[in-house]
Design an enzyme around this catalytic site. Structure first.
Site, PDB file in Angstrom:
ATOM      1  CG  ASP B 192      45.050  40.652  39.424  1.00  0.00           C
ATOM      2  OD1 ASP B 192      44.105  40.098  40.022  1.00  0.00           O
ATOM      3  OD2 ASP B 192      44.886  41.594  38.625  1.00  0.00           O
ATOM      4  CD  GLN B 195      38.393  38.486  35.773  1.00  0.00           C
ATOM      5  OE1 GLN B 195      37.570  37.569  35.728  1.00  0.00           O
ATOM      6  NE2 GLN B 195      38.018  39.751  35.846  1.00  0.00           N
ATOM      7  CE  LYS B 218      37.068  41.321  39.237  1.00  0.00           C
ATOM      8  NZ  LYS B 218      36.220  42.199  38.460  1.00  0.00           N
ATOM      9  CB  CYS B 358      40.310  48.138  33.836  1.00  0.00           C
ATOM     10  SG  CYS B 358      38.886  49.043  34.409  1.00  0.00           S
TER      11      CYS B 358
END
Lengths: 170, 401
Positions: B192, B195, B218, B358
């Site tokens: 993932d 970020q 993002k 989250c």
């Protein structure tokens, strides 16, 4: 009202020096109300006799808005009939939705001061936790025809997703 | 003054401090211009039309795919699938690869610091297949140790799904090592990158991951466009995720054959202008340069953490080393609920995130209900950090202490 002023003049006092944050000796009903997303968690306690809320108190933890709102709600509902308490809950929810009449807002007394903060989407749940829990309790008492004595509330399911009670499963 | 701020319309003529970049970043004018250019000159349904506008729209869309592939060093453009966001990318892997490959008794290994979008799809796969979820747990600094990785990933693992950078602690996980261990045990590795991609150079081939997901919004791009990278040989044998238009080859009343990768995974009309915006964002980000991004963020993070350290009632979570935060500083102020903190900071025109981010399993692991989070990007400034620290220092007063 500016949020900072709201905290200074109303919320902080009820949060840091609440009048009704304690346990009742012989509550008719206790219900745990939770906002899983922010960790607000209260145990609301009602002492009811012949359809009148003789005493109300809560314990728990959470943000200042949730705690102060619960404290102000107890101020509002003590001495009221169950139906009057439900009407106040409706007034508060209406205030948040922006549908409450001036008369309804006035009936809320100090709790009406939360109008501004309650409009913030992320804070609606904080402000309404106490009211939502109270409504659920009174409705259960009325449904079960309880006028006094002790009721064990177990109608809140544990949410499979978050393991918390009262979660609105997303 | 920061030389990049002028490129961001939203940052002009305002004293608002935007410190919620881990949630979404602001968009430079060039991103909006690229999308407007697309809409004003060649808007048509891509991939199908036989006329000039549609061909131009297809070219613009495929060029965006190429630039996204270059950003993460995918070997081939077709290994990039456009989705709505990271969540959809991870769901695609879970529904398509997960449900068709994971068997009862096998394990799906995650870390406890995953975002819910890298947990819930795997809970679904585990429920439907009878597989078991196994969680890697970090040490006090937020690091996943070699021992933890080596013990928890075993031959039972079918999938290892791991966040590249934690959206709460900001720590960068050793994804390359984790992929190696996963592969040694015959598992596929899903990273993932929501970020990480906006902040650090990503090379999916070097990481060795089988799948990698990130979001456009993002990374200076528009909302509603994200990427799933997958190794071609895996994508080719996977069933489609969604079915319908654009993703077929031949359809009869009873059955259909599917288009090639990547169209097989892009059912329905695609978000072409979003992809064009993402490509413009990638070009802008490359122009800034990841060196500058990281240097700026690290300097600001250091200043911010040093500032918070002077306030006795503030607890900062994760590593003490600012360089290990990827611009993310999660904190609490004693006696103050993060929602109240965020509400009063908002009156100072400071935007931070408050809540569980989250990542409830991580919150439970840290033993906190909720936290406040300031997350920085290269367009933030020292002045903003100083104003933020000064405001945090006053929060307890505002909340009645």
């Amino acid at each position: 009202m500016d949020i900072k002023t709201l905290y200074r003049e109303i919320v902080n006092e009820h949060n840091l020096h609440p009048t009704h944050k304690h346990d009742l000796e012989h509550p008719t009903m206790v219900l745990n109300g939770v906002n899983p997303s922010c960790g607000d968690d209260i145990n609301l306690q009602l002492s009811v006799k012949d359809g009148v809320i003789e005493d109300a108190a809560f314990n728990g933890s959470g943000c200042a808005v949730s705690q102060a709102s619960a404290d102000m709600m107890c101020d509002d509902i003590i001495g009221k009939t169950e139906d009057e308490a439900l009407a106040l809950a409706e007034a508060f929810m209406g205030m948040i939705r922006g549908t409450a009449t001036q008369e309804q807002k006035e009936s809320l007394d100090e709790a009406a001061s939360l109008e501004d903060v309650a409009h913030m989407p992320a804070r609606v749940k904080c402000a309404s936790l106490g009211w939502r829990t109270m409504k659920e309790m009174v409705e259960k008492l009325q449904k079960d025809g309880v006028t006094q004595g002790r009721v064990t509330a177990n109608n809140s399911e544990v949410c499979g997703a978050c393991q918390r009670m009262d979660c609105e499963k997303k | 003054m920061n030389e990049f701020r002028k490129d961001f319309p939203i940052l002009q003529g305002t004293d608002t401090i935007y410190f919620d970049n881990a949630a979404t970043t602001q968009r430079p004018a060039c991103v909006m211009e690229a999308m407007t250019q697309f809409n004003n000159t060649c808007n048509a349904n891509p991939l199908r039309g036989l006329y000039t506008w549609s061909i131009q729209a297809t070219d613009a869309y495929e060029q965006a795919r190429h630039e996204a592939a270059l950003l993460i060093h995918a070997q081939k453009d077709c290994e990039v699938i456009f989705t709505r966001n990271t969540t959809e990318s991870l769901n695609l892997v879970a529904y398509s690869y997960g449900l068709s490959h994971v068997k009862a008794g096998q394990e799906i290994v995650l870390s406890v610091m995953e975002h819910h979008s890298n947990i819930l799809p795997w809970q679904m796969v585990a429920r439907q297949t009878g597989a078991k979820l196994v969680y890697l747990e970090p040490d006090a600094e937020g690091t996943l140790t070699k021992e933890e990785i080596e013990t928890k990933i075993t031959d039972r693992a079918a999938i290892v799904a791991i966040g590249h950078v934690s959206n709460v602690l900001g720590v960068t996980n050793p994804v390359q090592e984790i992929c190696e261990v996963a592969h040694r045990h015959g598992a596929v590795c899903v990273v993932d990158g929501a970020q990480s991609t906006p902040h650090i150079p990503v090379d999916v081939q070097k990481i060795g991951c089988d799948f990698f997901a990130f979001s456009g919004h993002k990374l200076l791009g528009p909302m509603g466009v994200g990427v799933l990278y997958g190794k071609l040989e895996l994508l080719e044998e996977m069933p489609p995720f969604l079915t319908g238009g654009e993703m077929i080859e031949y359809v009869t009343r009873e059955s259909a054959t599917f288009a090639e990768v990547p169209e097989k995974f892009e059912a329905g009309t695609v978000n072409a202008s979003g992809a064009v915006g993402l490509a413009a964002a990638i070009r802008y980000l490359n122009g800034v340069g990841f060196d500058t991004v990281q240097k700026t963020e690290q300097a600001l993070t250091k200043r911010l953490m040093e500032g918070l350290a002077t306030i006795p009632e503030v607890t900062v979570y994760g590593s003490e080393n600012p360089e290990k935060h990827c611009g993310i500083v999660t904190f609490n102020i004693e006696g103050c609920h993060p929602h109240d903190v965020a509400s009063v900071l908002d009156t100072e025109h400071i935007c931070i995130r408050a809540g569980h981010h989250c990542a409830q399993p991580l919150m439970q692991f840290l033993g906190v209900n909720a936290t406040a989070r300031a997350s920085l990007y290269f367009y933030n400034t020292e002045e903003e950090v100083d104003r933020f620290v000064a405001a945090v220092g006053k929060v307890r007063g505002w909340l009645g202490y």
